[in-house]
Design a protein around this motif. Structure first.
Motif, mmCIF file in Angstrom:
data_model
loop_
_atom_site.group_PDB
_atom_site.id
_atom_site.type_symbol
_atom_site.label_atom_id
_atom_site.label_comp_id
_atom_site.label_asym_id
_atom_site.label_seq_id
_atom_site.Cartn_x
_atom_site.Cartn_y
_atom_site.Cartn_z
ATOM 1 N N LEU A 143 -1.745 0.337 15.422
ATOM 2 C CA LEU A 143 -0.756 0.615 14.392
ATOM 3 C C LEU A 143 -1.437 1.023 13.108
ATOM 4 N N GLY A 144 -0.929 2.122 12.509
ATOM 5 C CA GLY A 144 -1.539 2.604 11.281
ATOM 6 C C GLY A 144 -1.291 1.687 10.104
ATOM 7 N N LEU A 145 -0.174 0.929 10.122
ATOM 8 C CA LEU A 145 0.155 0.059 9.001
ATOM 9 C C LEU A 145 -0.469 -1.326 9.140
ATOM 10 N N TRP A 146 -1.103 -1.616 10.247
ATOM 11 C CA TRP A 146 -1.720 -2.937 10.431
ATOM 12 C C TRP A 146 -2.989 -3.014 9.601
ATOM 13 N N PRO A 147 -3.076 -3.964 8.654
ATOM 14 C CA PRO A 147 -4.256 -4.033 7.770
ATOM 15 C C PRO A 147 -5.526 -4.296 8.570
ATOM 16 N N ARG A 148 -6.634 -3.779 8.065
ATOM 17 C CA ARG A 148 -7.922 -3.996 8.714
ATOM 18 C C ARG A 148 -8.577 -5.297 8.281
ATOM 19 N N GLY A 149 -8.293 -5.741 7.063
ATOM 20 C CA GLY A 149 -8.911 -6.950 6.558
ATOM 21 C C GLY A 149 -8.169 -8.198 6.988
ATOM 22 N N LEU A 150 -8.901 -9.329 7.027
ATOM 23 C CA LEU A 150 -8.304 -10.605 7.401
ATOM 24 C C LEU A 150 -7.239 -11.038 6.406
ATOM 25 N N ILE A 151 -7.489 -10.797 5.120
ATOM 26 C CA ILE A 151 -6.519 -11.195 4.096
ATOM 27 C C ILE A 151 -5.206 -10.463 4.302
ATOM 28 N N GLY A 152 -5.274 -9.150 4.496
ATOM 29 C CA GLY A 152 -4.052 -8.370 4.700
ATOM 30 C C GLY A 152 -3.311 -8.781 5.950
ATOM 31 N N ARG A 153 -4.047 -9.063 7.030
ATOM 32 C CA ARG A 153 -3.391 -9.427 8.283
ATOM 33 C C ARG A 153 -2.669 -10.767 8.177
ATOM 34 N N VAL A 154 -3.372 -11.767 7.651
ATOM 35 C CA VAL A 154 -2.755 -13.087 7.546
ATOM 36 C C VAL A 154 -1.585 -13.052 6.563
ATOM 37 N N THR A 155 -1.763 -12.331 5.463
ATOM 38 C CA THR A 155 -0.679 -12.228 4.488
ATOM 39 C C THR A 155 0.526 -11.549 5.093
ATOM 40 N N LEU A 156 0.310 -10.474 5.844
ATOM 41 C CA LEU A 156 1.422 -9.763 6.474
ATOM 42 C C LEU A 156 2.124 -10.648 7.496
ATOM 43 N N VAL A 157 1.351 -11.423 8.230
ATOM 44 C CA VAL A 157 1.959 -12.325 9.203
ATOM 45 C C VAL A 157 2.807 -13.388 8.500
ATOM 46 N N LEU A 158 2.267 -13.971 7.428
ATOM 47 C CA LEU A 158 3.036 -14.970 6.678
ATOM 48 C C LEU A 158 4.304 -14.370 6.081
ATOM 49 N N LEU A 159 4.166 -13.173 5.513
ATOM 50 C CA LEU A 159 5.330 -12.527 4.922
ATOM 51 C C LEU A 159 6.377 -12.214 5.981
#
Length: 458
Positions: A4-20
């Protein structure tokens, strides 16, 4: 998810997106459930009020002269329901499943209305306006008591206050989640920076082992990896220093013979020097290139007893006897080339420093034990950790008169490590007992590829 193009590459972005995402789903689910429950409660409450007040209005009108019904009926209206009297029922529009459900709810609250000529519908003056509960009840005189709810019973329009509250909550949670995730990811960022600095300076980079258990394990693994790399570099450096130092003696002898008069036997002596240098280089290259899985020596079922007997037969000398005590057959999964080289070095050390060698092979439920003993002076206890290092010699003066340059025990130690085993040095009184412990099942090869490399996916 990685595609997915919108899936963040960094751990911070991924965990934040999951929490959100989890928060948004929870809010939407709560909103839907509360909305549905609110609608059910409103409909039930409205049906209860209409049924109760309709029965009361009919009782009041039944005790009132019909000539006064036109004035009395409107006075019975409340802030929830309005009443009126008509000679014919009002036209009911929008009758359907919702209207039938409303009629069932009204008669459920007032069973006395069942079987009566009761007409109920849920309708409104316009499709864009809230719908209300309307209908009429036929009295015994033939007139109709019309009723109309003053409150909307269907439809729900979200307020802008709720939307602003939702956006504020999402923003606040996003800020807190980002801060928390950045705090959790700080050790990973420090580890990444430490890994980038490796190799750019001579100083050792150390990562502090604190924080969550997984991060502490990662930091310890990183520091241990640096220790192994430093040991490997030091080993290679010592090998170059050792070979350059040991090659000086035969090279000096060759220079003297070439610079002076030729004497009988010089040619044979120079040939011996060349052979000695070749043997040194072969031993060095053999150590540097072997025993790490890079050579074509895969682990395979091997009769260790037959391997040892063949090795002893090829090394036995008249003036340096080698004894062997082994069962008729003992099979284990080993790297035969590496194991043969390790045991050969152990026997060679025993012959050089002890004058003889005794080889014994035993086994228990899970391990094979290869023991090589000599009757020499042995090795002091305080030096046993050092002698397994490459190019280390206990007696440098006496070592000049022996061939090789301190790789025998180092090769055996490497063989033990590659086989997931161990090498131990023990007192034999007199002499030294060296034991090579190897697992019968062989080294762990669950992650090993044919090329000798290990691939770990995550």
């Amino acid at each position: 998810m990685s595609g997915l193009g919108l899936w963040p590459r960094g751990l911070i972005g991924r965990v934040t997106l999951v929490l959100l995402g989890a928060i948004v789903v929870e809010l939407l689910g709560t909103f839907i459930l509360v909305s549905q429950a609110e609608r059910v409660l409103l409909r039930s409450s409205e049906a209860h009020r209409v049924a109760e007040q309709l029965v009361v209005a009919e009782r009041v009108l039944s005790r009132t002269p019909q000539a006064h019904w036109w004035e009395v009926a409107p006075s019975l209206s409340t802030r929830h329901v309005s009443f009126a009297i008509a000679d014919a029922p009002p036209p009911v529009r929008g009758a359907g499943a919702l209207s039938r459900a409303a009629a069932d709810a009204v008669t459920e609250w007032e069973p006395s209305l069942r079987g009566r000529d009761l007409r109920i519908a849920v309708s409104g003056p316009g499709s864009a306006q809230p719908k209300r509960l309307v209908g009429a009840l036929r009295t015994q005189s033939g007139r109709w008591i019309q009723f109309r709810s003053r409150e909307a019973v269907t439809g729900w329009t979200p307020s802008w206050d709720w939307l602003f509250s939702l956006l504020f909550l999402v923003g606040a949670v996003l800020i807190v989640a980002t801060y928390v995730v950045r705090t959790l990811a700080a050790p990973l960022r420090a580890l990444s920076e430490a890994a980038d600095r490796i190799g750019h300076s001579h100083r050792r980079v150390t990562v502090e082992t604190h924080g969550p258990q997984e991060l502490r394990r990662l930091a310890r693994a990183f520091n241990e990896m640096q220790d192994r790399i430093a040991e490997l570099v030091e080993s290679r450096t010592r090998s170059l220093l050792a070979v350059s130092h040991d090659l000086r003696t035969p090279l000096a002898r060759m220079r003297l013979r070439l610079g002076g008069r030729e004497h009988p036997g010089d040619r044979e002596a120079m040939a011996d020097d060349v052979a000695e240098m070749g043997a040194m280089l072969d031993t060095l290259l053999d150590y540097l290139a072997g025993g790490d899985g890079s050579e074509p020596d895969p682990a395979q079922p091997t009769d260790i007893a037959a391997l040892l007997r063949s090795l002893v037969t090829s090394m036995r000398r008249a003036d340096a006897p080698i004894a062997i005590d082994a069962p008729d057959a003992l099979e284990a999964i080993v790297r035969p080339v590496l194991l043969r080289r390790a045991v050969m070095n152990l026997i060679d050390n025993a012959l050089k420093y002890g004058g003889d060698a005794e080889v014994r092979l035993t086994a228990d439920d899970a391990m094979v034990h290869i023991m090589v003993r000599d009757h020499g002076p042995g090795i002091p206890t305080g030096l046993r950790e050092k002698v397994v290092r490459p190019f280390y010699r206990v007696d440098e003066a006496r070592a000049r008169n022996t061939r090789g340059f301190g790789l025998g025990l180092a090769v055996a130690q490497r063989a033990a490590t590659v086989h997931d085993g161990a090498l131990s040095l023990e007192d034999a009184e007199p002499g030294l007992l060296v034991v090579l412990h190897l697992p019968i099942a062989g080294p762990d090869q669950r992650c090993e590829k044919e090329s000798g490399n290990i691939l770990i996916r995550f």
